[in-house]
Design an enzyme around this catalytic site. Structure first.
Site, PDB file in Angstrom:
ATOM      1  N   CYS A   1       9.856  -5.045  44.300  1.00  0.00           N
ATOM      2  CA  CYS A   1      11.274  -5.226  44.639  1.00  0.00           C
ATOM      3  C   CYS A   1      11.476  -6.415  45.565  1.00  0.00           C
ATOM      4  CB  CYS A   1      11.797  -3.954  45.309  1.00  0.00           C
ATOM      5  SG  CYS A   1      13.481  -4.112  45.932  1.00  0.00           S
TER       6      CYS A   1
ATOM      7  N   CYS B   1      28.065  -1.367  41.702  1.00  0.00           N
ATOM      8  CA  CYS B   1      26.747  -1.141  42.317  1.00  0.00           C
ATOM      9  C   CYS B   1      26.813  -1.703  43.734  1.00  0.00           C
ATOM     10  CB  CYS B   1      25.688  -1.864  41.476  1.00  0.00           C
ATOM     11  SG  CYS B   1      24.033  -1.746  42.162  1.00  0.00           S
TER      12      CYS B   1
ATOM     13  N   SER C   1      13.924   7.167  42.584  1.00  0.00           N
ATOM     14  CA  SER C   1      13.062   6.123  42.035  1.00  0.00           C
ATOM     15  C   SER C   1      11.629   6.620  42.012  1.00  0.00           C
ATOM     16  CB  SER C   1      13.178   4.868  42.913  1.00  0.00           C
ATOM     17  OG  SER C   1      14.498   4.381  42.859  1.00  0.00           O
ATOM     18  N   LEU C   2      11.157   6.982  40.827  1.00  0.00           N
ATOM     19  CA  LEU C   2       9.832   7.609  40.721  1.00  0.00           C
ATOM     20  C   LEU C   2       8.740   6.555  40.510  1.00  0.00           C
ATOM     21  CD1 LEU C   2       9.351  10.582  41.023  1.00  0.00           C
ATOM     22  CD2 LEU C   2       9.484  10.848  38.546  1.00  0.00           C
ATOM     23  N   HIS C   3       8.792   5.861  39.404  1.00  0.00           N
ATOM     24  CA  HIS C   3       7.949   4.687  39.112  1.00  0.00           C
ATOM     25  C   HIS C   3       6.461   4.935  38.903  1.00  0.00           C
ATOM     26  CE1 HIS C   3      11.627   2.731  40.059  1.00  0.00           C
ATOM     27  NE2 HIS C   3      11.469   2.704  41.362  1.00  0.00           N
TER      28      HIS C   3
ATOM     29  N   SER D   1      21.067   6.432  44.908  1.00  0.00           N
ATOM     30  CA  SER D   1      19.676   6.238  44.468  1.00  0.00           C
ATOM     31  C   SER D   1      18.775   6.120  45.691  1.00  0.00           C
ATOM     32  CB  SER D   1      19.570   4.961  43.631  1.00  0.00           C
ATOM     33  OG  SER D   1      18.221   4.685  43.331  1.00  0.00           O
TER      34      SER D   1
ATOM     35  N   GLY E   1      18.867  -2.168  49.671  1.00  0.00           N
ATOM     36  CA  GLY E   1      18.658  -1.232  50.770  1.00  0.00           C
ATOM     37  C   GLY E   1      18.437   0.206  50.342  1.00  0.00           C
ATOM     38  N   GLU E   2      17.982   1.007  51.302  1.00  0.00           N
ATOM     39  CA  GLU E   2      17.724   2.429  51.073  1.00  0.00           C
ATOM     40  C   GLU E   2      18.844   3.230  51.758  1.00  0.00           C
ATOM     41  OE1 GLU E   2      15.753   4.668  49.371  1.00  0.00           O
ATOM     42  OE2 GLU E   2      17.063   6.035  50.468  1.00  0.00           O
TER      43      GLU E   2
ATOM     44  N   GLU F   1      24.854  -8.272  48.010  1.00  0.00           N
ATOM     45  CA  GLU F   1      25.612  -8.430  46.775  1.00  0.00           C
ATOM     46  C   GLU F   1      26.206  -7.120  46.311  1.00  0.00           C
ATOM     47  OE1 GLU F   1      23.639 -12.336  44.765  1.00  0.00           O
ATOM     48  OE2 GLU F   1      24.132 -10.599  43.564  1.00  0.00           O
TER      49      GLU F   1
ATOM     50  N   CYS G   1      15.409  -4.374  53.249  1.00  0.00           N
ATOM     51  CA  CYS G   1      14.940  -2.982  53.181  1.00  0.00           C
ATOM     52  C   CYS G   1      13.555  -2.915  53.794  1.00  0.00           C
ATOM     53  CB  CYS G   1      14.892  -2.507  51.722  1.00  0.00           C
ATOM     54  SG  CYS G   1      14.357  -0.790  51.556  1.00  0.00           S
TER      55      CYS G   1
ATOM     56  N   CYS H   1      18.625  -5.814  39.029  1.00  0.00           N
ATOM     57  CA  CYS H   1      18.071  -4.888  40.019  1.00  0.00           C
ATOM     58  C   CYS H   1      16.913  -5.526  40.765  1.00  0.00           C
ATOM     59  CB  CYS H   1      17.481  -3.660  39.339  1.00  0.00           C
ATOM     60  SG  CYS H   1      18.632  -2.710  38.412  1.00  0.00           S
TER      61      CYS H   1
HETATM   62  N1  SAH Z   1      16.466   1.857  47.711  1.00  0.00           N
HETATM   63  C1  SAH Z   1      16.981   2.640  46.662  1.00  0.00           C
HETATM   64  C2  SAH Z   1      18.193   2.060  45.970  1.00  0.00           C
HETATM   65  C3  SAH Z   1      18.200   0.582  45.746  1.00  0.00           C
HETATM   66  S1  SAH Z   1      17.008  -0.029  44.600  1.00  0.00           S
HETATM   67  C4  SAH Z   1      15.896   2.962  45.649  1.00  0.00           C
HETATM   68  O1  SAH Z   1      14.812   2.401  45.754  1.00  0.00           O
HETATM   69  O2  SAH Z   1      16.143   3.805  44.803  1.00  0.00           O
HETATM   70  C5  SAH Z   1      17.765   0.453  43.058  1.00  0.00           C
HETATM   71  C6  SAH Z   1      16.792   0.550  41.882  1.00  0.00           C
HETATM   72  O3  SAH Z   1      16.330  -0.759  41.496  1.00  0.00           O
HETATM   73  C7  SAH Z   1      15.546   1.357  42.207  1.00  0.00           C
HETATM   74  O4  SAH Z   1      15.247   2.287  41.198  1.00  0.00           O
HETATM   75  C8  SAH Z   1      14.504   0.282  42.284  1.00  0.00           C
HETATM   76  O5  SAH Z   1      13.238   0.801  42.052  1.00  0.00           O
HETATM   77  C9  SAH Z   1      14.961  -0.686  41.225  1.00  0.00           C
HETATM   78  N2  SAH Z   1      14.306  -1.993  41.330  1.00  0.00           N
HETATM   79  C10 SAH Z   1      13.881  -2.613  42.432  1.00  0.00           C
HETATM   80  N3  SAH Z   1      13.316  -3.797  42.115  1.00  0.00           N
HETATM   81  C11 SAH Z   1      13.383  -3.921  40.781  1.00  0.00           C
HETATM   82  C12 SAH Z   1      12.992  -4.935  39.848  1.00  0.00           C
HETATM   83  N4  SAH Z   1      12.423  -6.064  40.252  1.00  0.00           N
HETATM   84  N5  SAH Z   1      13.224  -4.711  38.554  1.00  0.00           N
HETATM   85  C13 SAH Z   1      13.858  -3.590  38.131  1.00  0.00           C
HETATM   86  N6  SAH Z   1      14.262  -2.619  38.958  1.00  0.00           N
HETATM   87  C14 SAH Z   1      14.025  -2.776  40.272  1.00  0.00           C
HETATM   88 FE1  SF4 Z   2      13.945  -0.675  49.291  1.00  0.00          FE
HETATM   89 FE2  SF4 Z   2      14.702   0.473  46.984  1.00  0.00          FE
HETATM   90 FE3  SF4 Z   2      13.677  -2.035  47.030  1.00  0.00          FE
HETATM   91 FE4  SF4 Z   2      12.079   0.038  47.533  1.00  0.00          FE
HETATM   92  S1  SF4 Z   2      13.162  -0.397  45.594  1.00  0.00           S
HETATM   93  S2  SF4 Z   2      12.132  -1.888  48.704  1.00  0.00           S
HETATM   94  S3  SF4 Z   2      13.457   1.393  48.641  1.00  0.00           S
HETATM   95  S4  SF4 Z   2      15.596  -1.363  47.948  1.00  0.00           S
END
Ligand code: SAH
Ligand code: SF4
Length: 364
Positions: free
Chosen positions: A118, A104, A218-220, A196, A164-165, A91, A111, A338
């Site tokens: 995710c 975006c 993406s720290l989290h 990202s 994806g990454e 998408e 991934c 996201c």
């Molecule tokens: N793979 C890369 C970029 C794609 S994900 C990464 O992980 O940064 C883009 C952003 O969406 C990341 O910060 C990811 O942590 C966030 N994300 C993934 N799943 C999510 C969800 N269910 N709710 C909110 N953000 C989410």
């Molecule tokens: Fe891949 Fe980013 Fe999702 Fe992690 S958050 S599984 S790196 S797309």
């Protein structure tokens, strides 16, 4: 098979024209037609000799992924579901704001990194997108939206934050970034293009040297113990190494801060104590925080933090002087949030059964 010209960066297209016995400036000419004018028909490229146009019709094509579904939210947010073959779809989402238009984009179908919150990760890895499939998202979206009253394309900002990454599809992602930045192509400023990453340290270092754009990480989690669970790639590139790579990146970055993304998960990473730990963790890295309320999806096992928890968490960061943005809800009447895209793609029959999801505004 004709050569898809969207797979070429400027240097490759120049080399391709040289192979055909054509002058290097043809590459720039054709790039301008494709990207500045949005032209996909060689016949319309009126300043090319008829013989060259005919040759190109034989040898080349301009092809973007086919759109299999599209949606428009009441606030103007749009999303397109693109067929990338072998049963895969990705998408791309357009988010209009008063002063900018952000796209975006996705870089992989699925991934491999399997972050626990995710849904793209839950789908597993299917394949890397090609350069044409990545830049094609931008081409398609601009083409669909049309130029604005000033004669400019509406997309002014790009975030590689879709499926994806990007740093694990490094070559193709960077080739697409270079096209976005090139003056003969979209000519976007480096500050308006954000990649990202979940924290692929060697990829961050390489990007710094080869194509520094704005960086979001993406720290989290505020420590390795929790991050190992939420973002498993942390076991390979732990926080100390990741933050050191962020500091190195800033030496060449177009912006003087890193954006840290932090998904707020109820009872998992959203306590005041964790916010304080986070402040200590990033003390040496100039940064801004982007707090992302978790977007639930079926069987995720997580809940979004409640409003009070989000406010408290935000307060702690702000009290320490960190600039914080919280993603706002956009496009609530379409499903494009996201990390939720893959689930919808995988099981299209379920789309109508899912509650309307929320799309969060992307701000830097
Ligand atoms: N793979 C890369 C970029 C794609 S994900 C990464 O992980 O940064 C883009 C952003 O969406 C990341 O910060 C990811 O942590 C966030 N994300 C993934 N799943 C999510 C969800 N269910 N709710 C909110 N953000 C989410
Ligand atoms: Fe891949 Fe980013 Fe999702 Fe992690 S958050 S599984 S790196 S797309």
């Amino acid at each position: 098979m004709p050569q898809n010209l969207l797979d070429f960066d400027v240097a490759q297209l120049t080399a391709w024209f040289a192979e055909q016995g054509e002058k290097p400036f043809r590459a720039r000419q054709v790039l301008r037609w494709i990207y500045k004018s949005g032209e996909a028909d060689f016949e319309a490229m009126s300043d090319l000799a008829v013989s060259l146009r005919n040759k190109m019709k034989q040898l080349a094509c301009i092809q973007v992924p086919e759109v299999i579904h599209q949606e428009l939210a009441t606030d103007g947010t749009r999303k397109w579901l693109l067929d990338v073959h072998t049963g895969n779809a990705v998408e791309t989402v357009y988010i209009p704001e008063a002063d900018r238009g952000t796209l975006c984009v996705s870089t992989q179908a699925g991934c491999a990194l399997n972050c626990s919150f995710c849904s793209t990760g839950k789908q597993g890895f299917n394949r890397n997108l090609s350069v044409s499939e990545i830049i094609g998202q931008l081409w398609w979206a601009n083409h669909q939206l049309g130029k604005n009253a000033e004669g400019n394309w509406p997309i002014s900002n790009v975030v590689m934050m879709g499926m994806g990454e990007p740093l694990l599809n490094y070559e193709h992602s960077v080739a697409a970034l270079r096209l976005m930045l090139d003056d003969h192509v979209y000519g976007l400023s480096r500050r308006r293009v954000t990649l990202s990453t979940s924290g692929i340290v060697p990829g961050i270092d390489r990007l710094r040297e080869e194509c520094p754009v704005a960086l979001a990480v993406s720290l989290h989690a505020p420590n390795d113990k929790l991050r190992d669970q939420l973002v498993p790639i942390n076991q390979k590139y732990p926080l100390k190494e990741l933050l050191a790579a962020c500091t190195r990146y800033l030496e060449k970055a177009p912006r003087d801060f890193i954006t840290f993304e932090y998904v707020l998960l109820d009872g998992v990473n959203d306590s005041v104590a964790q916010a304080r730990e986070l402040v200590r963790l990033v003390a040496d890295v100039p940064c801004k925080f982007n707090l992302i309320p978790f977007n639930p999806f079926p069987q995720s096992g997580y809940r979004c933090s409640n409003t009070n928890a989000i406010a408290r968490f935000r307060e702690v960061l702000m009290e320490s002087g960190i600039v914080v943005t919280t993603r706002k809800t956009r496009g609530a009447d379409i499903q494009a949030a996201c990390g939720q895209l893959a689930g919808l793609v995988q099981d299209k029959t379920r789309r109508t059964l899912l509650k309307p999801l929320q799309l969060y505004e992307v701000r830097q």
